[in-house]
Scaffold this motif. Structure first.
Motif, PDB file in Angstrom:
ATOM      1  N   GLY A  48      26.565   2.637  29.810  1.00 33.26           N
ATOM      2  CA  GLY A  48      26.187   1.415  30.588  1.00 33.26           C
ATOM      3  C   GLY A  48      26.449  -0.030  28.771  1.00 33.26           C
ATOM      4  N   SER A  49      26.286   1.147  28.045  1.00 39.69           N
ATOM      5  CA  SER A  49      26.895   0.036  27.072  1.00 39.69           C
ATOM      6  C   SER A  49      28.052  -0.385  26.732  1.00 39.69           C
ATOM      7  N   SER A  50      28.216   0.226  26.874  1.00 36.35           N
ATOM      8  CA  SER A  50      30.202   0.267  26.794  1.00 36.35           C
ATOM      9  C   SER A  50      30.695  -1.205  27.805  1.00 36.35           C
ATOM     10  N   ALA A  51      29.913  -0.909  28.831  1.00 40.44           N
ATOM     11  CA  ALA A  51      30.023  -1.766  30.219  1.00 40.44           C
ATOM     12  C   ALA A  51      30.167  -3.620  29.895  1.00 40.44           C
ATOM     13  N   ASN A  52      28.688  -3.107  29.010  1.00 38.42           N
ATOM     14  CA  ASN A  52      27.908  -4.593  28.670  1.00 38.42           C
ATOM     15  C   ASN A  52      28.996  -5.511  27.374  1.00 38.42           C
ATOM     16  N   LEU A  53      29.329  -4.338  26.117  1.00 36.10           N
ATOM     17  CA  LEU A  53      30.638  -5.067  25.840  1.00 36.10           C
ATOM     18  C   LEU A  53      31.777  -5.105  25.838  1.00 36.10           C
ATOM     19  N   GLY A  54      32.123  -4.649  26.995  1.00 36.94           N
ATOM     20  CA  GLY A  54      33.468  -4.607  27.384  1.00 36.94           C
ATOM     21  C   GLY A  54      34.641  -4.007  26.701  1.00 36.94           C
ATOM     22  N   THR A  55      33.686  -2.837  26.503  1.00 35.84           N
ATOM     23  CA  THR A  55      34.783  -1.318  26.006  1.00 35.84           C
ATOM     24  C   THR A  55      35.223  -0.586  26.717  1.00 35.84           C
ATOM     25  N   MET A  56      35.905  -0.990  27.766  1.00 41.49           N
ATOM     26  CA  MET A  56      36.245  -0.072  29.361  1.00 41.49           C
ATOM     27  C   MET A  56      36.615   1.118  29.357  1.00 41.49           C
ATOM     28  N   VAL A  57      37.902   1.464  27.494  1.00 40.95           N
ATOM     29  CA  VAL A  57      38.296   2.783  28.010  1.00 40.95           C
ATOM     30  C   VAL A  57      36.987   3.484  28.297  1.00 40.95           C
ATOM     31  N   LEU A  58      35.810   3.621  27.125  1.00 45.16           N
ATOM     32  CA  LEU A  58      35.208   4.379  26.445  1.00 45.16           C
ATOM     33  C   LEU A  58      33.682   4.431  27.875  1.00 45.16           C
ATOM     34  N   ARG A  59      34.174   3.612  28.401  1.00 45.75           N
ATOM     35  CA  ARG A  59      32.899   3.381  29.790  1.00 45.75           C
ATOM     36  C   ARG A  59      33.130   4.104  30.481  1.00 45.75           C
ATOM     37  N   GLU A  60      34.806   4.318  31.103  1.00 44.37           N
ATOM     38  CA  GLU A  60      34.997   4.983  32.000  1.00 44.37           C
ATOM     39  C   GLU A  60      35.405   6.437  31.449  1.00 44.37           C
ATOM     40  N   VAL A  61      35.431   7.096  29.932  1.00 48.42           N
ATOM     41  CA  VAL A  61      35.439   8.462  29.738  1.00 48.42           C
ATOM     42  C   VAL A  61      34.167   8.390  29.700  1.00 48.42           C
ATOM     43  N   ALA A  62      33.318   7.927  29.152  1.00 43.88           N
ATOM     44  CA  ALA A  62      31.700   8.295  30.019  1.00 43.88           C
ATOM     45  C   ALA A  62      31.202   8.804  31.085  1.00 43.88           C
ATOM     46  N   GLU A  63      31.900   7.902  31.752  1.00 46.80           N
ATOM     47  CA  GLU A  63      31.643   7.410  33.345  1.00 46.80           C
ATOM     48  C   GLU A  63      32.060   9.252  33.972  1.00 46.80           C
ATOM     49  N   ARG A  64      33.146   9.271  33.391  1.00 47.23           N
ATOM     50  CA  ARG A  64      33.655  10.744  33.620  1.00 47.23           C
ATOM     51  C   ARG A  64      32.919  12.036  33.462  1.00 47.23           C
ATOM     52  N   LEU A  65      32.543  11.661  32.201  1.00 48.00           N
ATOM     53  CA  LEU A  65      31.451  13.008  30.824  1.00 48.00           C
ATOM     54  C   LEU A  65      30.015  12.992  31.942  1.00 48.00           C
ATOM     55  N   GLU A  66      29.810  11.770  32.066  1.00 42.97           N
ATOM     56  CA  GLU A  66      28.465  11.384  33.791  1.00 42.97           C
ATOM     57  C   GLU A  66      28.626  12.724  34.857  1.00 42.97           C
ATOM     58  N   TYR A  67      29.655  12.272  35.670  1.00 40.09           N
ATOM     59  CA  TYR A  67      30.210  12.953  36.915  1.00 40.09           C
ATOM     60  C   TYR A  67      30.310  14.365  36.596  1.00 40.09           C
TER      61      TYR A  67
END
Length: 101
Positions: A48-67
């Motif tokens: 969520g925080s990565s999406a808010n700041l536009g750091t999309m690579v980390l957002r995507e990796v965090a989404e995979r970790l969550e899933y």
């Protein structure tokens, strides 16, 4: 004041740069302790925080970790964790450059 936007950006960026390493450390602790729900929450928070700041690579990796943690637990997540650390290092450098902090 035209500088208000910059100040706001610096404040948000500063919080992200402080909070994200703490969340990444929490992920590492959860891997060691086997705490799946806490791991999933921390990954969700980083996403969520990565999406808010536009750091999309980390957002995507965090989404995979969550899933992955939700679906399969914490086995075999070390490579993704390494990706998350590298993505944060890249994002942090870019944020510092853009926000001038």
């Amino acid at each position: 004041n035209p500088d208000d936007g910059d100040e706001f950006l610096r404040e948000i960026a500063g919080i992200y740069l402080e909070d994200t390493p703490a969340r990444l450390a929490e992920l590492e602790q959860c891997l060691l302790s086997g705490d799946v729900p806490r791991f999933t929450r921390a990954a969700h928070s980083i996403k969520g925080s990565s999406a808010n700041l536009g750091t999309m690579v980390l957002r995507e990796v965090a989404e995979r970790l969550e899933y992955q943690s939700k679906q399969h637990g914490l086995t075999g997540l070390e490579p993704l964790m390494a990706e998350a650390q590298a993505a944060f290092a890249d994002a942090a450098a870019e944020i510092r450059r853009v926000a001038k902090i």
